[in-house]
Scaffold this motif. Structure first.
Motif, PDB file in Angstrom:
ATOM      1  N   GLU A 151       0.820  -1.167   0.078  1.00 55.51           N
ATOM      2  CA  GLU A 151      -0.407   0.247   0.222  1.00 55.51           C
ATOM      3  C   GLU A 151       0.798   1.456  -0.330  1.00 55.51           C
ATOM      4  OE1 GLU A 151      -3.128   0.039   3.568  1.00 55.51           O
ATOM      5  OE2 GLU A 151      -3.249  -1.885   2.632  1.00 55.51           O
ATOM      6  N   PHE A 152       2.136   1.489   0.871  1.00 54.80           N
ATOM      7  CA  PHE A 152       2.760   2.529   1.228  1.00 54.80           C
ATOM      8  C   PHE A 152       3.357   2.447  -0.517  1.00 54.80           C
ATOM      9  CE2 PHE A 152       6.318   4.761   2.927  1.00 54.80           C
ATOM     10  CZ  PHE A 152       5.695   5.538   3.602  1.00 54.80           C
ATOM     11  N   ARG A 153       4.238   1.549  -1.061  1.00 51.81           N
ATOM     12  CA  ARG A 153       4.395   1.899  -2.871  1.00 51.81           C
ATOM     13  C   ARG A 153       3.555   2.066  -3.770  1.00 51.81           C
ATOM     14  NH1 ARG A 153       7.293  -3.478  -5.667  1.00 51.81           N
ATOM     15  NH2 ARG A 153       4.886  -4.556  -5.080  1.00 51.81           N
ATOM     16  N   TYR A 154       2.465   1.800  -3.413  1.00 54.51           N
ATOM     17  CA  TYR A 154       1.466   2.353  -4.425  1.00 54.51           C
ATOM     18  C   TYR A 154       0.776   4.141  -3.992  1.00 54.51           C
ATOM     19  CZ  TYR A 154      -3.647   2.845  -6.542  1.00 54.51           C
ATOM     20  OH  TYR A 154      -4.200   3.271  -7.737  1.00 54.51           O
ATOM     21  N   TRP A 155       1.007   4.210  -2.484  1.00 51.67           N
ATOM     22  CA  TRP A 155       0.878   5.686  -2.475  1.00 51.67           C
ATOM     23  C   TRP A 155       1.611   7.022  -2.932  1.00 51.67           C
ATOM     24  CZ3 TRP A 155      -4.279   6.399  -2.513  1.00 51.67           C
ATOM     25  CH2 TRP A 155      -4.900   5.713  -2.141  1.00 51.67           C
ATOM     26  N   ASN A 156       3.428   5.520  -2.592  1.00 50.69           N
ATOM     27  CA  ASN A 156       4.112   6.831  -3.262  1.00 50.69           C
ATOM     28  C   ASN A 156       4.697   6.862  -4.537  1.00 50.69           C
ATOM     29  OD1 ASN A 156       6.355   7.233  -1.218  1.00 50.69           O
ATOM     30  ND2 ASN A 156       5.426   5.813  -0.614  1.00 50.69           N
ATOM     31  N   VAL A 157       3.784   6.154  -5.364  1.00 52.84           N
ATOM     32  CA  VAL A 157       3.885   5.911  -6.699  1.00 52.84           C
ATOM     33  C   VAL A 157       3.382   6.784  -7.500  1.00 52.84           C
ATOM     34  CG1 VAL A 157       3.623   4.908  -9.371  1.00 52.84           C
ATOM     35  CG2 VAL A 157       5.370   3.539  -7.300  1.00 52.84           C
ATOM     36  N   MET A 158       2.176   6.980  -6.843  1.00 56.22           N
ATOM     37  CA  MET A 158       0.732   7.905  -7.881  1.00 56.22           C
ATOM     38  C   MET A 158       1.493   9.676  -7.085  1.00 56.22           C
ATOM     39  SD  MET A 158      -2.656   8.366  -5.590  1.00 56.22           S
ATOM     40  CE  MET A 158      -3.598   7.467  -6.225  1.00 56.22           C
ATOM     41  N   ASP A 159       2.050   9.559  -6.045  1.00 60.40           N
ATOM     42  CA  ASP A 159       2.748  10.738  -5.880  1.00 60.40           C
ATOM     43  C   ASP A 159       3.376  11.238  -7.121  1.00 60.40           C
ATOM     44  OD1 ASP A 159       2.792  13.787  -4.144  1.00 60.40           O
ATOM     45  OD2 ASP A 159       4.885  13.196  -4.207  1.00 60.40           O
ATOM     46  N   ILE A 160       4.281  10.186  -6.716  1.00 62.52           N
ATOM     47  CA  ILE A 160       5.893  10.643  -8.219  1.00 62.52           C
ATOM     48  C   ILE A 160       4.983  10.718  -9.446  1.00 62.52           C
ATOM     49  CG2 ILE A 160       7.513   9.013  -9.337  1.00 62.52           C
ATOM     50  CD1 ILE A 160       8.248   7.812  -6.511  1.00 62.52           C
ATOM     51  N   VAL A 161       4.186  10.108 -10.060  1.00 61.68           N
ATOM     52  CA  VAL A 161       3.827  10.168 -11.861  1.00 61.68           C
ATOM     53  C   VAL A 161       2.714  11.624 -11.188  1.00 61.68           C
ATOM     54  CG1 VAL A 161       2.047   9.299 -12.623  1.00 61.68           C
ATOM     55  CG2 VAL A 161       3.545   7.391 -11.751  1.00 61.68           C
ATOM     56  N   GLY A 162       1.907  12.574 -10.626  1.00 65.17           N
ATOM     57  CA  GLY A 162       1.958  13.325 -10.767  1.00 65.17           C
ATOM     58  C   GLY A 162       2.572  14.507 -10.805  1.00 65.17           C
ATOM     59  N   TYR A 163       3.389  14.292 -10.906  1.00 70.42           N
ATOM     60  CA  TYR A 163       5.065  15.058 -11.314  1.00 70.42           C
ATOM     61  C   TYR A 163       4.844  16.037 -12.930  1.00 70.42           C
ATOM     62  CZ  TYR A 163       6.622  15.902  -6.198  1.00 70.42           C
ATOM     63  OH  TYR A 163       5.985  17.243  -5.563  1.00 70.42           O
TER      64      TYR A 163
END
Length: 534
Positions: A227-239
């Protein structure tokens, strides 16, 4: 009235009344935020009012001009808070204070007045391969991950844009948390991820990781790694499509961070997230198993049958890594990171250490698996280049995150390996531009030392058609090939110079006095002149 620093989405003004009272005026002057200003500013004012009953240091809302009829643009007048921005440090004390304040924000109970549900900034339209990407496979993994169902989560109060650029500092403590227009209800990990990604682009991947650890030490509850990885990837792709959009305020504050450095660090952050936050049960035991019996690498010691020998090997790796850590120089790291290399070890000292260790293939493989840049450079220096199989080298090249590791691996290992020609042909047209640049580097080696069988005219055709628009590292490799065709092969020299003059690749590249420009026509002419002693 004075213009305040920061303010990526808005114009921020400091105001002083006749009685000396200070205030801050936020003007929504930039699109698309201006279009949505009424909702954004109303939310910010409501949240600030809510938080007045908390210990979180937030401004007090004074007045709103949602239409902009009075202020000239949609505006929010709020109280002034003491303190200043501090973007230049990622010291432990800074990160610990940030983590403590963020935990406090997440513990705030809004009652029935919950903010809106969080919104993803990584919508499907953003999941497009960025043209600057150096490791396309990482982004493909990220996009595939975001296609999975959203993990379940315990909702909490989110700032939603918590990072160093929205914090004021006074005497080593956070004196103000500003910019509450995106406040939401959602997973705490999304706030943690956003702050960590910002820190990684500003100060390197390690700073983001240290902040994450500081937060997790303070927060209650278990942390599911998937789950932690999912939210981190979501934030990174947001850039995406380009993190360069957030860099200018940093430069305005005096930081020397180029667009390319921000992009490189964002990609390094993505790799760190994909590698580090793994499913529970694939922790230390999994790492040990990979470290000792990695498929595709020369066989490791069996951890059961040869337990004592395995322990000695592990200790040796630990000792070498510790010695590398002792050689770390912050100034060297700062210089290296400008070129995309995340290590701070002086290369002369690294070579001295390699000379002392001498050739140790087993240790080299284990150092490579640490994924640490300095350790991988050392591994390249102490390995046996001819000991690797073709597929091993292919995997290693695709794992070589940084330019220096990539270049050393190609030049010190692959070029000396019996599979180099097979790899040249495989990499030359690879869709990953960084991998393709390795194919071109090996092709240049053939141009120089063993041109028999190469279609030099065909190479010039490809260079002429593709070099101008190629990504930076591939473009550099193609330019080197162009130069050496012109230098080494007189029958193709005129055409090589003509191609260089027409494409003008690297024509304006900064060149130190006494050095030769990489601009192909200049470089070819100078090298030929030296060959003939004129």
């Amino acid at each position: 009235m004075r213009r305040l620093t920061g303010g990526w989405t808005s114009t921020m003004l400091g105001l002083t009344g006749h009685d000396g009272e200070q205030a801050v005026l936020r003007l929504m002057t930039k699109e698309p935020w201006r279009r949505h200003a009424a909702g954004l500013l109303s939310r910010e004012a409501a949240v600030q009012q809510q938080l007045q009953r908390s210990s979180i240091p937030v401004p007090r809302s004074v007045a709103l001009d949602l239409s902009g009829d009075t202020a000239g643009a949609p505006a929010h007048l709020m109280s002034w808070l003491p303190g200043r921005l501090c973007l230049t440090s990622a010291a432990d004390s800074i990160l610990e204070e940030m983590a403590q304040v963020l935990v406090g924000i997440h513990q705030f109970a809004p009652g029935h007045d919950r903010p809106r549900q969080y919104q993803s900034w990584a919508a499907p339209g953003k999941r497009v391969m960025p043209p600057w990407a150096q490791r396309r496979q990482l982004w493909n993994q990220a996009f595939e991950l975001l296609e999975q169902p959203v993990p379940t989560y315990a909702g909490t109060f989110l700032h939603r844009d918590f990072h160093l650029g929205n914090l004021l500092w006074s005497q080593g403590r956070i004196s103000g948390v500003v910019d509450w227009v995106e406040t939401s209800w959602g997973p705490a990990a999304l706030d943690v991820a956003h702050a960590a990604t910002y820190l990684a682009m500003l100060h390197g991947v390690e700073a983001g990781a240290r902040f994450t650890n500081a937060y997790r030490r303070r927060a209650d509850g278990d942390h599911d790694e998937d789950e932690f990885r999912y939210w981190n990837v979501m934030d990174i792709v947001g850039y995406l499509p380009d993190p360069a959009k957030v860099v200018q305020p940093w430069r305005d504050s005096g930081l020397e961070i180029t667009d390319d450095l921000a992009r490189s660090r964002l990609e390094q952050r993505l790799e760190h997230v994909l590698r580090t936050h793994r499913r529970p049960g694939r922790g230390l035991d999994h790492v040990l198993a990979v470290h000792l019996v990695h498929p595709g690498f020369p066989r490791r010691l069996n951890p059961v049958r040869d337990g004592q020998e395995a322990e000695v090997s592990e200790t040796t790796v630990a000792e070498v890594v510790a010695e590398l850590a002792a050689l770390e120089d912050p100034k060297a790291r700062e210089v290296n990171e400008r070129h995309g290399d995340d290590h701070g070890v002086n290369l002369s000292k690294l070579r001295a250490l390699a000379n002392r260790l001498k050739t140790q293939q087993e240790l080299a493989c284990q150092l490579w698996e640490t994924d640490d840049t300095a350790a991988r450079l050392l591994a390249i220096l102490i390995c046996r280049p001819k000991a690797f199989e073709r597929d091993e080298l292919d995997v290693m090249l695709r794992e070589a995150r940084t330019p220096k590791v990539h270049d050393w691996l190609v030049n010190y290992v692959v070029k000396k390996n019996p599979h180099s020609e097979e790899l040249r042909l495989a990499w030359y047209a690879d869709p990953d531009s960084v991998v393709a640049s390795a194919g071109w580097a090996l092709t240049t080696e053939r141009v120089r030392k063993k041109p028999e069988g190469l279609d030099l005219a065909g190479l010039l055709d490809v260079i002429e058609a593709e070099m101008r628009d190629a990504p930076d590292r591939l473009q550099w490799a193609m330019n080197e090939c162009l130069g050496h065709i012109g230098i080494e092969h007189a029958e193709h020299r005129a055409r090589a110079i003509e191609i260089g003059e027409r494409l003008e690749v690297l024509k304006d590249y900064p060149t130190s006095p006494g050095c030769t420009s990489p601009f192909a026509p200049t470089w070819i002419t100078e090298m030929v002149r030296r060959q003939h002693g004129t």
